[in-house]
Design an enzyme around this catalytic site. Structure first.
Site, mmCIF file in Angstrom:
data_model
loop_
_atom_site.group_PDB
_atom_site.id
_atom_site.type_symbol
_atom_site.label_atom_id
_atom_site.label_comp_id
_atom_site.label_asym_id
_atom_site.label_seq_id
_atom_site.Cartn_x
_atom_site.Cartn_y
_atom_site.Cartn_z
ATOM 1 N N SER A 258 0.834 -1.196 0.000
ATOM 2 C CA SER A 258 0.000 0.000 0.000
ATOM 3 C C SER A 258 0.866 1.242 0.000
ATOM 4 O O SER A 258 2.054 1.196 0.316
ATOM 5 C CB SER A 258 -0.906 0.031 1.243
ATOM 6 O OG SER A 258 -1.765 -1.078 1.282
ATOM 7 N N SER A 296 -2.945 -3.952 -3.289
ATOM 8 C CA SER A 296 -2.338 -2.690 -2.879
ATOM 9 C C SER A 296 -3.422 -1.689 -2.516
ATOM 10 O O SER A 296 -4.356 -1.458 -3.285
ATOM 11 C CB SER A 296 -1.471 -2.117 -4.008
ATOM 12 O OG SER A 296 -0.768 -0.976 -3.580
ATOM 13 N N ASP A 298 -4.140 2.075 -2.073
ATOM 14 C CA ASP A 298 -3.500 3.324 -2.505
ATOM 15 C C ASP A 298 -4.449 4.496 -2.266
ATOM 16 O O ASP A 298 -5.460 4.636 -2.965
ATOM 17 C CB ASP A 298 -3.120 3.229 -3.980
ATOM 18 C CG ASP A 298 -2.374 1.937 -4.295
ATOM 19 O OD1 ASP A 298 -1.486 1.579 -3.515
ATOM 20 O OD2 ASP A 298 -2.703 1.288 -5.312
#
Length: 374
Positions: A258, A296, A298
């Site tokens: 992340s 991930s 983000d």
């Protein structure tokens, strides 16, 4: 022994030195890496935006504990009573960010922004709420929207032990100042990894020329993601043999992870244009070679410190001039450049860590120097 505290102190030093090794630390500009065309601010940090403060609490001990808290104070004064316009952009939603819905709904932030690890978001909320309720003028407050972001440091840190407490969060908030921002293995970046190397906290800023308003924009990142690292357009990760899909059977090549990005500017932007600004920060992430994978998380949090745009609950209207759509493109360029450089700084300022599940090396600066010189 006359001073028993000395035993504890020396033991902590020994544990720390056994788990974190000191290597060369340089910022991107020390290597003549200068992404983009706009100049940085005086500190080349998010604190170049007047009123913004940053504080860290870093927890390193032995192999198990590598985590912490980073607090960003968006502006001076009572934030709960005098909010700042803000927006959140989600690049990929595999994350546990708190406070996002109210920011999206109302277009404002009313608390410090706290970054920590995935399993300590609850403590982040508790610390922000406790600190906010104690501020003079908040005696009648019964609702607090704590903004808390996270990345998962569970490889280097024993994340299930949940070392971060609400008091550590308050400590980070109260230690925040407007000077130089520590980078690398500090605060919420103590146990993060990026591109297979040690990640961490990084920051950068850009200053627009007078002809474009003389506005300042700053970025702070908590890097913990993966991909195929590029620096200054060079395929550094590939040349170092450490990158996503270099061996599809090797779990260590995963690009999951992340990144939390906090964007501050003194430009008078509405929450709508702050959302547009936040989206462009992902352009800086992409320039570093991020793969933006399924796992991930983000997130970009953007806010304006422009005093005229702050929102008091006592006011019946919130009318103030803000930049038109035609005037925001230079800021879009600034946020891309500053985000890219902040990520480089998070890597270059990091150090090796021997952690809970294994070792993670910092980016080898001598090899990076050699590759860039070619």
């Amino acid at each position: 022994m006359k001073y028993p505290w000395a035993i504890h102190f020396l033991a902590c030093i020994a544990l720390l030195s056994a788990s974190v090794s000191h290597a060369e630390q340089l910022r991107a500009r020390d290597l003549n890496i200068k992404p983009g065309v706009l100049p940085p601010g005086k500190l080349n940090a998010i604190t170049d935006v007047a009123g913004v403060k940053v504080g860290h609490v870093t927890l390193h001990q032995g192999k198990a504990q590598h985590t912490g808290v980073t607090a960003i104070i968006p502006a001076s004064g009572n934030l709960r009573q005098n909010k700042v316009p803000a927006a959140v952009f989600v690049g990929n939603g595999y994350g546990k960010m708190a406070g996002i819905s109210q920011v999206q709904e109302l277009g404002e932030i009313e608390t410090p922004i706290v970054l920590t690890n995935t399993l300590n978001v609850a403590e982040g909320i508790a610390g922000v709420v406790e600190w906010t309720l104690k501020q003079p003028g908040n005696e009648q407050v019964r609702s607090v929207n704590a903004v808390v972001g996270e990345t998962n440091d569970g490889y280097l840190n024993d994340i299930r032990a949940r070392f971060v407490t609400s008091q550590r969060v308050i400590q980070a908030i109260e230690s925040a100042d407007s000077g130089i921002v520590a980078e690398g293995n500090v605060g919420a970046g103590a146990g993060t990894r990026a591109f297979g190397f040690k990640g961490g906290i990084g920051t950068s800023s850009r200053k627009l020329p007078a002809s474009l308003g003389s506005y300042t924009l700053g970025v702070l990142v908590q890097s913990n993601f993966g991909g195929i690292l590029q620096i200054d357009g060079q395929p550094i990760g590939e040349k170092l043999g450490q990158y996503y899909l270099s061996d599809t059977l090797n779990n260590d090549s995963s690009a999951d992870g992340s990144i939390m990005i906090v964007v501050a500017t003194d430009a008078p932007l509405s929450d709508r244009n702050l959302y547009r600004l936040a989206k462009r920060a992902m352009g800086g992430v992409a320039r570093t070679g991020a793969s933006l994978t399924n796992g991930s998380g983000d997130y970009v949090i953007a806010f304006s410190t422009a005093e005229a745009l702050r929102r008091s609950e006592k006011d019946s209207t919130h009318l103030a001039p803000s930049l038109s759509n035609n005037e925001v493109s230079p800021l879009f360029q600034a946020v891309i450049e500053a985000t890219e450089e902040a990520i480089y700084n998070s890597l270059l300022m990091a150090e090796d860590v021997d952690g809970h599940h294994g070792k993670t090396q910092a980016l080898p600066i001598d090899k990076v120097k050699a590759l860039l010189s070619q």
